[in-house]
Scaffold this active site. Structure first.
Site, PDB file in Angstrom:
ATOM      1  N   ASP A   9       0.980  -1.215   0.049  1.00 53.79           N
ATOM      2  CA  ASP A   9       0.108   0.025   0.054  1.00 53.79           C
ATOM      3  C   ASP A   9       0.915   1.277  -0.092  1.00 53.79           C
ATOM      4  O   ASP A   9       1.675   1.312   0.906  1.00 53.79           O
ATOM      5  CB  ASP A   9      -0.881  -0.015   1.327  1.00 53.79           C
ATOM      6  CG  ASP A   9      -1.603   1.377   1.660  1.00 53.79           C
ATOM      7  OD1 ASP A   9      -1.432   2.293   0.963  1.00 53.79           O
ATOM      8  OD2 ASP A   9      -2.569   1.060   2.155  1.00 53.79           O
TER       9      ASP A   9
ATOM     10  N   TYR B 157       3.077   0.190  14.611  1.00 50.71           N
ATOM     11  CA  TYR B 157       1.854   0.126  13.423  1.00 50.71           C
ATOM     12  C   TYR B 157       2.206   1.034  12.438  1.00 50.71           C
ATOM     13  O   TYR B 157       2.390   2.050  12.454  1.00 50.71           O
ATOM     14  CB  TYR B 157       0.496   0.248  13.835  1.00 50.71           C
ATOM     15  CG  TYR B 157      -0.646  -0.121  13.013  1.00 50.71           C
ATOM     16  CD1 TYR B 157      -0.846  -1.390  12.708  1.00 50.71           C
ATOM     17  CD2 TYR B 157      -0.970   0.673  12.100  1.00 50.71           C
ATOM     18  CE1 TYR B 157      -1.822  -1.692  11.830  1.00 50.71           C
ATOM     19  CE2 TYR B 157      -1.816   0.491  11.117  1.00 50.71           C
ATOM     20  CZ  TYR B 157      -2.187  -0.667  10.863  1.00 50.71           C
ATOM     21  OH  TYR B 157      -3.196  -1.205   9.890  1.00 50.71           O
TER      22      TYR B 157
ATOM     23  N   LYS C 104      -1.779  -2.489   8.050  1.00 50.32           N
ATOM     24  CA  LYS C 104      -1.971  -3.946   8.166  1.00 50.32           C
ATOM     25  C   LYS C 104      -1.555  -4.840   6.750  1.00 50.32           C
ATOM     26  O   LYS C 104      -1.020  -4.260   5.859  1.00 50.32           O
ATOM     27  CB  LYS C 104      -3.558  -4.227   8.130  1.00 50.32           C
ATOM     28  CG  LYS C 104      -4.200  -4.215   9.237  1.00 50.32           C
ATOM     29  CD  LYS C 104      -3.902  -5.545  10.050  1.00 50.32           C
ATOM     30  CE  LYS C 104      -4.023  -5.481  11.630  1.00 50.32           C
ATOM     31  NZ  LYS C 104      -3.394  -6.751  12.332  1.00 50.32           N
TER      32      LYS C 104
END
Ligand code: 13P
Ligand code: 13P
Ligand code: MG
Ligand code: MG
Length: 378
Positions: free
Chosen positions: A13, A229, A232
């Site tokens: 991404d 993070y 995902k």
């Protein structure tokens, strides 16, 4: 033919429009330009650029084996170029999954996910390419268990003499970075004892003892790799089908159950897995629900079918978009109902993931602030 072909599906991404939705076509175009050059240079045989939600997928075929430095480098450069386009347009989360400025030999550990398989091509080589958004690699564990270990899903396990011996599964512990190869059906219950813990275990690879690799999943755990993070995993999976391996229909069937998977909205919610066409993979409800797409292709002397048709250039293909059909509407409707039900929990578990799995949390600060006011129980 004994020559080995490698299929590399590398995804990242690197930016999207209006939140975590969809890469801009210009990003896909510049990534494709890098890959077509790699075909002309002789590094790749063929390629296809696609996406699922905000994740861009580079499907590449070549003769260089898995984890090949130059193949990974071309994917990395394609993603970097796409991220540049995203930055120019001030798109959201431009470069999200590119955790380093410099390539160091392999995309694994640097943010992108990779599912790669090397095999001797069979006379006909049907393959399914799965791509998911807003979930982690363990999302594939339930369907894989059904496809390769459940005779009530795959009748071939019972009636196809070649499939009857079962499969070996490589199970990874994504927390401790270990893996173990286990045999089904002999160790089926042990396998399920691990895979049932979707916070820790995932299937990396499935092997047929004679035919070779049957399925591969990208299991890079982005949030662990980065130490914090950054997005995902949104994993991909390649599955070879037919002729001793599960039939295409047996591979697709488990996706008719919209299982609850973790990674939706802020990477922190459970939602029902929504099977859909690539064109329908924009996350339109609460950044979701978690999507899964499945493209059917044939590998033909290392090419993706269609490439040899008159007038077609490398990269121009027409895969079967398996979840596009109305047959899947009933599953999508169920998935929406279940996802809306899960949203009814708001910030309560099991609507949200466990505290350990939360993408980010205010809990330590809240507890610290309350420390002076915390009284022991009578
Ligand atoms: P295979 O013999 O290639 O596995 O085909 C079986 C089949 O397609 C049944 O649906
Ligand atoms: P992606 O992992 O698809 O970028 O989504 C992140 C997110 O937080 C969506 O709410
Ligand atoms: Mg994103
Ligand atoms: Mg995504």
């Amino acid at each position: 033919m004994t020559e080995k072909i490698t299929v590399s599906l590398i995804k990242a991404d690197v930016g999207s429009i209006a939140g975590h939705s969809r890469p801009h076509p210009k990003m896909m175009q510049v990534a494709g330009e890098h890959l077509v050059k790699a075909v002309l240079d002789g590094l790749l045989i063929d390629y296809y650029v696609t996406r699922c939600g905000d994740d861009m997928q580079l499907l590449m075929t070549h003769r260089n084996g898995e984890n090949h430095k130059d193949v990974h480098k071309v994917a990395w450069n394609a993603f970097m170029a796409a991220a540049q386009e995203a930055k120019k347009m001030h798109l959201y989360a431009a470069g999200q999954d590119l955790l380093s400025d410099a390539f160091s030999g392999n995309v694994r550990g640097m943010g992108p996910g990779a599912a790669e398989m090397e095999f001797v091509e069979r006379p006909t080589e049907p393959m399914l390419v799965f791509m998911a958004d807003k979930c982690g690699p363990s999302a594939y564990s339930l369907p894989i268990s059904r496809i390769f270990m459940d005779a009530f899903t795959t009748t071939g396990l019972v009636i196809d003499p070649r499939a009857h011996i079962g499969y070996d599964l490589e199970v990874v512990d994504v927390v401790d970075h270990k893996s173990v190869i286990m045999s089904s059906p002999a160790e089926m219950y042990d396998i399920l004892a691990l895979l049932g813990d979707t916070t820790r275990f995932a299937v990396k690879r499935v092997m047929h003892r004679d035919i070779g690799v049957a399925a591969v999943v990208s299991t890079e755990k982005l949030n662990m790799l980065a130490g914090k993070y950054v997005g995902k995993d949104d994993p991909v999976m390649l599955v070879r089908c037919q002729s001793g391996l599960p039939a295409v229909g047996e591979v697709l069937q488990p996706f008719a159950f919209p299982a609850l998977v973790a990674g939706w909205m802020r990477g922190s919610h459970y939602g029902a897995w929504y099977p859909c066409a690539v064109a329908d993979s924009d996350p339109t409800y609460h950044d979701g629900p978690p999507r899964v797409c499945s493209l059917g292709i044939q590998i033909n002397n290392g090419r993706i079918q269609g490439a040899e048709a008159p007038g077609l250039k490398p990269g121009e293909h027409s895969p079967i978009d398996y979840f596009a059909g109305h047959e899947w509407d009933i599953v999508r409707n169920r998935a929406m109902e279940m996802s809306m039900y899960m949203r009814g929990h708001g910030p309560f578990m099991p609507g949200i993931v466990s505290p350990d799995e939360l993408e980010y949390t205010t809990r330590p600060e809240v507890l610290k602030k309350l420390e002076p006011r915390m009284k022991p129980l009578e």
